[in-house]
Write a protein that holds these residues in place. Structure first.
Motif, PDB file in Angstrom:
ATOM      1  N   PRO A 227       2.102   7.840  -6.027  1.00  0.00           N
ATOM      2  CA  PRO A 227       1.408   8.925  -5.320  1.00  0.00           C
ATOM      3  C   PRO A 227      -0.066   8.677  -5.035  1.00  0.00           C
ATOM      4  O   PRO A 227      -0.641   9.322  -4.163  1.00  0.00           O
ATOM      5  N   GLN A 228      -0.701   7.724  -5.723  1.00  0.00           N
ATOM      6  CA  GLN A 228      -2.123   7.471  -5.496  1.00  0.00           C
ATOM      7  C   GLN A 228      -2.376   6.201  -4.671  1.00  0.00           C
ATOM      8  O   GLN A 228      -3.524   5.823  -4.469  1.00  0.00           O
ATOM      9  N   VAL A 229      -1.312   5.573  -4.212  1.00  0.00           N
ATOM     10  CA  VAL A 229      -1.462   4.409  -3.333  1.00  0.00           C
ATOM     11  C   VAL A 229      -1.456   4.896  -1.895  1.00  0.00           C
ATOM     12  O   VAL A 229      -0.502   5.497  -1.434  1.00  0.00           O
ATOM     13  N   ARG A 230      -2.566   4.663  -1.155  1.00  0.00           N
ATOM     14  CA  ARG A 230      -2.715   5.165   0.209  1.00  0.00           C
ATOM     15  C   ARG A 230      -2.187   4.188   1.260  1.00  0.00           C
ATOM     16  O   ARG A 230      -1.976   4.552   2.398  1.00  0.00           O
ATOM     17  N   ARG A 348       0.479   5.818  11.159  1.00  0.00           N
ATOM     18  CA  ARG A 348      -0.929   5.913  10.781  1.00  0.00           C
ATOM     19  C   ARG A 348      -1.116   5.528   9.326  1.00  0.00           C
ATOM     20  O   ARG A 348      -2.093   4.883   8.971  1.00  0.00           O
ATOM     21  N   ASP A 349      -0.173   5.934   8.466  1.00  0.00           N
ATOM     22  CA  ASP A 349      -0.322   5.650   7.050  1.00  0.00           C
ATOM     23  C   ASP A 349      -0.306   4.148   6.788  1.00  0.00           C
ATOM     24  O   ASP A 349      -1.122   3.636   6.048  1.00  0.00           O
ATOM     25  N   VAL A 350       0.622   3.445   7.379  1.00  0.00           N
ATOM     26  CA  VAL A 350       0.724   2.026   7.120  1.00  0.00           C
ATOM     27  C   VAL A 350      -0.355   1.255   7.867  1.00  0.00           C
ATOM     28  O   VAL A 350      -0.804   0.202   7.425  1.00  0.00           O
ATOM     29  N   ASP A 351      -0.778   1.799   9.013  1.00  0.00           N
ATOM     30  CA  ASP A 351      -1.872   1.159   9.746  1.00  0.00           C
ATOM     31  C   ASP A 351      -3.202   1.344   9.046  1.00  0.00           C
ATOM     32  O   ASP A 351      -4.209   0.741   9.399  1.00  0.00           O
ATOM     33  N   ASN A 352      -3.200   2.288   8.057  1.00  0.00           N
ATOM     34  CA  ASN A 352      -4.405   2.551   7.261  1.00  0.00           C
ATOM     35  C   ASN A 352      -5.508   3.229   8.092  1.00  0.00           C
ATOM     36  O   ASN A 352      -6.677   3.030   7.825  1.00  0.00           O
ATOM     37  N   ASP A 353      -5.125   4.034   9.055  1.00  0.00           N
ATOM     38  CA  ASP A 353      -6.103   4.833   9.811  1.00  0.00           C
ATOM     39  C   ASP A 353      -6.294   6.141   9.050  1.00  0.00           C
ATOM     40  O   ASP A 353      -5.856   7.182   9.459  1.00  0.00           O
TER      41      ASP A 353
END
Length: 355
Positions: A227-230, A348-353
């Motif tokens: 849960p804390q890995v973005r 967006r999550d995996v692209d890290n935006d």
């Protein structure tokens, strides 16, 4: 390597050797009585199987030795070399079958009747080899042993060669003895292809090829499940022998303590290491404030479908802190803005935006 895997792998090697020795005695006895070329070729084939079975047993003994100072990761990486030795035996068997078939046609030395004893020993060979093939394939896949899988494929070949010999024996008894060398020539092509399969798979183990995409996707999913890995990037998985080594960067908020970051890293390592195919895992933690969160096209491609499948495009572990707060105080799910932001299926999550 666990003691259970060690015992299982060694037991399979001894079973292969015992079955091949029993077949040598059975075929050799029938060959001595009848003089059938088909039965003689099968006896020689089983003798060759017995010889390389000894090498397989020795190789599996080495691969199941526990780690030591010079080999801290164990000895499993020897297995691809054992498999390649099996492949050499497979190619040799294919060449021998093709040579015998060709020479018997040229010399007219085919067609000796083997009678009921020949039919019986060949049917028994096919049955024994089928059972051995299924047994070795199951154990090899369960225990991730390329040497045992290679042995399974070789036993599948022996079913084909026994079938070809049976065609020859039956053909000789019904007045069509030329069926013997013709069937043997066809089977030799199948044997060569099996040798190619063994070489192809084990060369990948030796040169550090990437594992199948399904496994790489699971690795990434396990990292992102915390849960804390973005986010995650620079995910690298490759074979080291028959096992997989993994390295990746995980992205976390930078305001946590060193203890918290360490616990996250340990949890991700443990989760990935629980995969039976994985040997070792290396995780680097990137805090947002250092500007190390970055796009990763491969991670996006691997995880995009899975994220879109989970929780209406917004998996729990990838939502914002505000969304988690709503869940914790009972106010429900995401608001319309969050849903709109994540309508791309998690890209967006995996692209890290995430800024």
């Amino acid at each position: 390597m666990s003691d259970d895997r060690r015992r299982t792998v060694r037991r399979v090697g001894l079973v292969i050797l015992a079955v091949n020795l029993a077949l040598v005695l059975a075929k050799g006895g029938v060959w001595g009585v009848t003089g059938s070329l088909a039965i003689g070729s099968e006896a020689v084939n089983s003798l060759a199987d017995s010889v390389y079975s000894l090498v397989v047993v020795a190789g599996l003994y080495l691969t199941t030795q526990p780690p030591d100072f010079e080999h801290p990761h164990g000895h499993e990486r020897i297995e691809p070399f054992v498999s390649l030795f099996v492949a050499v035996g497979v190619f040799a068997a294919g060449a021998a079958v093709l040579w015998n078939a060709t020479m018997s046609v040229l010399n007219g030395t085919y067609g000796v009747e083997a009678g009921a004893a020949g039919v019986a020993v060949l049917l028994g060979t096919a049955g024994a080899k089928y059972g051995l093939y299924r047994y070795c394939l199951r154990v090899g896949e369960e225990r991730h042993s390329p040497a045992i899988v290679a042995a399974a494929l070789d036993n599948r070949n022996d079913i084909l060669t026994a079938g070809a010999a049976l065609v020859g024996v039956v053909g000789a008894s019904v007045g069509a003895p030329v069926l013997d060398p013709i069937a043997a020539g066809v089977v030799s092509l199948g044997i060569f292809y099996t040798g190619y399969e063994i070489v192809r798979d084990n060369v990948n183990y030796l040169v550090g090829a990437a594992p199948p995409e399904e496994l790489r996707r699971e690795i990434l999913e396990r990292a992102l499940a915390h849960p804390q890995v973005r986010g995650a990037h620079d995910v690298v998985a490759h074979y080291v022998g028959p096992e997989v080594d993994v390295s990746l960067h995980i992205e976390v908020e930078g305001d946590m303590t060193l203890f918290e970051a360490h616990n996250i890293e340990s949890a991700v390592v443990q989760s990935i290491r629980e995969m039976p195919e994985v040997d070792d895992v290396f995780v680097h933690v990137d805090p947002k404030e250092l500007g190390e969160w970055k796009e990763n096209a491969e991670a996006k491609r691997l995880i995009g479908t899975a994220i879109a499948r989970e929780r209406g495009n917004v998996p729990r572990e990838r939502r914002s802190d505000g969304d988690r707060a709503k869940d914790s105080d009972g106010t429900g799910g995401e608001d319309s803005d969050t849903a709109d932001d994540d309508s791309s299926g998690g890209a967006r999550d995996v692209d890290n935006d995430k800024q």
